[in-house]
Design a protein around this motif. Structure first.
Motif: not given
Length: 204
Positions: A102-111, A116-122, A196-203
């Motif tokens: 695909n020319g890219y892969y998805l990072e393990d967000a938990v790892w 990285l302090t600005d990555i805070k997975p749910p 892979h989920v680094a964040d979830r959009y919430s209103e």
């Protein structure tokens, strides 16, 4: 002098193996499942109920020095021993993107969140029970999985979930904003795992 422990998993992590391997048969097939489980098999990777065994990761490495180099085998990958090359061949064993395909892969967000302090997975309970039409942030890395890390390789993109992929324990979603890198485009479908989920959009 004790060799530093390189595996991300704790030494006492329970692993799946076979009676033959515990009796000294060389390990030829290794699986690192997406749920984090390790599997170690001999010449055959077919395990019967009667041969199924549990052992801790530290013990597997202790009696199989050649397994040490697999400390960075990603989730959802497998390795097979190449006798001629005297090394492990690695194969993607999952439906998620890879750089070769695909020319890219998805990072393990938990790892990533460990560095990285600005990555805070749910929490896992939320990541594993997302609804259709939910928007999640995923970190795309536009570089080979084993390449050195440099600036400008990653983009954090919003993806709208379009389906739950129960067969592979993940989701299918549509990229919802325009990537800078040309390997991915707004509207592309992508398969991803809850890890892979680094964040979830919430209103809220």
């Amino acid at each position: 002098m004790t060799t530093a422990w390189k595996f991300r998993d704790a030494p006492n992590t329970a692993c799946y193996t076979t009676t033959d391997v515990l009796n000294g048969l060389p390990v030829k097939h290794v699986y690192h499942d997406y749920d984090g489980d390790w599997q170690f098999h001999g010449a055959s990777d077919v395990t019967t109920v009667s041969s199924f065994q549990i052992a801790c990761l530290e013990e597997m490495i202790k009696y199989n020095d050649l397994l040490t180099v697999l400390h960075d085998l990603p989730y959802g990958w497998r390795a097979e021993w190449n006798e001629r090359a005297r090394n492990w061949d690695r194969f993607k064993d999952n439906p998620f993107p890879s750089f070769a395909e695909n020319g890219y892969y998805l990072e393990d967000a938990v790892w990533l969140s460990e560095y990285l302090t600005d990555i805070k997975p749910p929490p896992a309970e939320i990541r594993e029970n997302l609804d259709i039409a939910s928007h999640v942030k995923i970190v795309f890395r536009f570089a080979h999985e084993d390449s050195d890390r440099v600036d400008g390789q990653c983009e954090r993109l919003w993806v709208e979930i379009t389906a739950v992929d129960e067969q592979n324990g993940g989701y299918i979603g549509r990229i919802d904003n325009a990537p800078y890198h040309e390997a991915a485009r707004c509207g592309d479908l992508v398969s991803f795992h809850s890890l892979h989920v680094a964040d979830r959009y919430s209103e809220e």
